[in-house]
Design a protein around this motif. Structure first.
Motif, short mmCIF file in Angstrom:
data_model
loop_
_atom_site.label_atom_id
_atom_site.label_comp_id
_atom_site.label_asym_id
_atom_site.label_seq_id
_atom_site.Cartn_x
_atom_site.Cartn_y
_atom_site.Cartn_z
N PRO A 1 38.25 -26.00 46.04
CA PRO A 1 39.65 -25.68 46.33
C PRO A 1 39.93 -24.19 46.20
CG PRO A 1 39.51 -27.62 44.91
CD PRO A 1 38.12 -27.06 45.00
N GLN A 2 40.70 -23.69 47.15
CA GLN A 2 41.06 -22.28 47.18
C GLN A 2 42.58 -22.14 47.25
OE1 GLN A 2 38.56 -20.03 50.10
NE2 GLN A 2 37.64 -22.03 50.50
N ALA A 3 43.06 -20.92 47.24
CA ALA A 3 44.50 -20.67 47.30
C ALA A 3 45.01 -20.85 48.72
CB ALA A 3 44.80 -19.25 46.82
N THR B 1 41.19 -23.63 55.14
CA THR B 1 41.02 -23.40 53.71
C THR B 1 41.25 -24.72 52.96
OG1 THR B 1 41.80 -21.12 53.92
CG2 THR B 1 41.84 -22.08 51.72
N TYR B 2 40.34 -25.06 52.08
CA TYR B 2 40.41 -26.31 51.32
C TYR B 2 41.38 -26.11 50.16
CZ TYR B 2 38.54 -30.58 49.10
OH TYR B 2 38.37 -31.83 48.54
N VAL B 3 42.48 -26.86 50.17
CA VAL B 3 43.52 -26.68 49.16
C VAL B 3 43.96 -28.04 48.62
CG1 VAL B 3 44.35 -24.57 50.30
CG2 VAL B 3 45.42 -26.77 50.84
N SER B 4 44.63 -28.02 47.48
CA SER B 4 45.15 -29.25 46.90
C SER B 4 46.59 -29.48 47.37
CB SER B 4 45.12 -29.20 45.37
OG SER B 4 46.06 -28.27 44.87
N ALA B 5 46.94 -30.76 47.54
CA ALA B 5 48.31 -31.09 47.87
C ALA B 5 49.26 -30.64 46.77
CB ALA B 5 48.43 -32.60 48.11
N ASP C 1 47.53 -15.60 63.25
CA ASP C 1 46.39 -15.02 62.56
C ASP C 1 45.12 -15.79 62.92
OD1 ASP C 1 48.10 -13.28 61.26
OD2 ASP C 1 48.25 -14.52 59.46
N LEU C 2 44.02 -15.09 63.08
CA LEU C 2 42.72 -15.72 63.32
C LEU C 2 42.06 -16.02 61.98
CD1 LEU C 2 40.37 -16.56 65.21
CD2 LEU C 2 39.56 -14.20 65.05
N ARG C 3 41.75 -17.30 61.75
CA ARG C 3 41.09 -17.70 60.50
C ARG C 3 39.94 -18.64 60.86
NH1 ARG C 3 44.73 -16.46 56.21
NH2 ARG C 3 46.90 -16.19 56.91
N THR C 4 38.74 -18.24 60.49
CA THR C 4 37.57 -19.07 60.81
C THR C 4 36.60 -19.08 59.63
OG1 THR C 4 36.40 -17.18 61.81
CG2 THR C 4 37.70 -18.56 63.29
N GLY C 5 35.83 -20.17 59.56
CA GLY C 5 34.70 -20.24 58.65
C GLY C 5 35.02 -20.32 57.17
N ALA C 6 36.24 -20.72 56.81
CA ALA C 6 36.62 -20.74 55.39
C ALA C 6 35.94 -21.87 54.62
CB ALA C 6 38.13 -20.84 55.24
N SER C 7 35.60 -22.97 55.32
CA SER C 7 35.02 -24.15 54.65
C SER C 7 33.85 -24.67 55.47
CB SER C 7 36.08 -25.24 54.47
OG SER C 7 37.19 -24.78 53.74
N PHE D 1 43.48 -33.56 48.53
CA PHE D 1 43.02 -32.26 49.03
C PHE D 1 42.97 -32.30 50.55
CE2 PHE D 1 41.30 -32.72 44.78
CZ PHE D 1 41.53 -31.48 44.20
N GLY D 2 43.09 -31.13 51.15
CA GLY D 2 43.02 -31.06 52.60
C GLY D 2 42.69 -29.66 53.05
N TYR D 3 42.60 -29.49 54.37
CA TYR D 3 42.21 -28.22 54.99
C TYR D 3 43.41 -27.64 55.75
CZ TYR D 3 37.53 -29.94 53.94
OH TYR D 3 36.41 -30.43 53.29
N CYS D 4 43.76 -26.41 55.42
CA CYS D 4 44.93 -25.78 56.01
C CYS D 4 44.58 -24.42 56.61
CB CYS D 4 46.02 -25.57 54.96
SG CYS D 4 46.69 -27.10 54.27
N HIS D 5 45.26 -24.08 57.69
CA HIS D 5 45.12 -22.77 58.31
C HIS D 5 45.96 -21.74 57.56
CE1 HIS D 5 46.29 -19.61 61.25
NE2 HIS D 5 45.10 -19.81 61.80
N SER D 6 47.24 -22.02 57.39
CA SER D 6 48.16 -21.08 56.75
C SER D 6 49.53 -21.74 56.67
CB SER D 6 48.26 -19.78 57.57
OG SER D 6 48.75 -20.04 58.87
#
Length: 275
Positions: free
Chosen positions: A4-6, A81-85, A14-20, A36-41
């Motif tokens: 899990p990340q922030a 980005t892998y984050v917590s609910a 914004d371009l966001r790639t390869g975080a997970s 937990f889940g995967y979010c762009h922003s």
């Protein structure tokens, strides 16, 4: 397993790639808990994605491959980005008083939010507990996954209907139109408020009969509050280039004001509230 990340603020542009990189493929993703889940922003202060002032959370994962997509970096879970609910809801809580005061709430977009159904449901339930209006932006392609309990956490559906013609729909999304139409009919049957969104792409979705077909389908639905015509733009083209993807719309211009007015007029003539 991803660590899990922030949760990152920013912009849908914004371009966001390869975080997970170890994330599962979006078409194989299964999760019953949603912790937990995967979010762009996420964005704050949106007045476009539902009523009032809104926080918009962009989650990762989509099964459509729209040729004009402005966020191809939300297609794959591995780019999110892998984050917590729990973290998402803590952050949302910081904005909740202002959102309530300004008649707004939370919109979850993507990607396709229903790829991560349990995660999204958990966040919506938390938002409702804060007294916030909730909205989801979806293609409806995965609408069969949404049970009544999930829909009960949502106040408004922003439903993207990209075409009325099956061949055109498959050409611009790579998928079948039937699940979207089925989901729209289900929402109408339960009276769930809907804003239909139609992306107007010159040379791809602008055929008068294509527009007329959507208008005929939507007009009888009393739950559809608005049809929103969204003009195609090139703001996401740099992402296709950066990701090494074949972008078919390099030479596609934005629709002219005359074309936009014609399409809005078609919807209004059919009896829709259109803008």
């Amino acid at each position: 397993m991803s660590t899990p990340q922030a949760l990152e603020s920013g912009s849908r542009h914004d371009l966001r790639t390869g975080a997970s990189p170890d994330a599962p493929d979006e078409d194989k993703f299964k999760d019953e808990e949603g912790a937990f889940g995967y979010c762009h922003s996420y964005e704050t202060s949106s007045r476009y994605d539902g009523p009032g002032l809104r926080v918009v959370l962009f989650v990762s994962g989509c099964l459509l491959r729209c040729t004009y997509c402005h966020n191809p970096d939300t297609w794959h879970l591995k780019d999110g980005t892998y984050v917590s609910a729990e973290q998402v809801l803590r952050r949302l809580g910081d904005f909740a008083p202002s959102l309530r005061d300004l008649g707004g709430g939370l919109t979850i977009s993507g990607g396709e939010a229903m790829v991560q159904l349990a995660f999204v449901k958990r966040i919506f339930a938390g938002a409702k507990a804060m007294g916030l209006h909730t909205a989801i932006e979806t293609s409806g392609f995965l609408g069969d996954r949404a049970d009544d309990a999930f829909l009960n956490t949502i106040d408004l559906v922003l439903l993207d209907i990209k075409s009325s013609d099956p061949d055109t729909y498959r050409r611009v999304t790579g998928r079948d139109i039937a699940p979207t139409l089925r989901f729209a009919q289900r929402l109408a049957s339960i009276g769930k408020p809907v804003w239909v969104r139609f992306t107007l792409v010159p040379g791809a979705t602008d055929d008068p009969e294509n527009v007329a077909g959507i208008a005929r389908f939507v007009a009888p639905m009393k739950n559809v509050e608005w049809v929103e015509v969204q003009p195609f733009h090139q703001m996401g083209s740099f992402k296709w280039k950066a990701m090494g993807l074949d972008y078919k719309h390099h030479d596609t211009p934005p629709p002219s004001r005359e074309l936009v007015n014609r399409v809005i007029g078609q919807f209004r003539d059919a009896g829709c509230n259109a803008r």
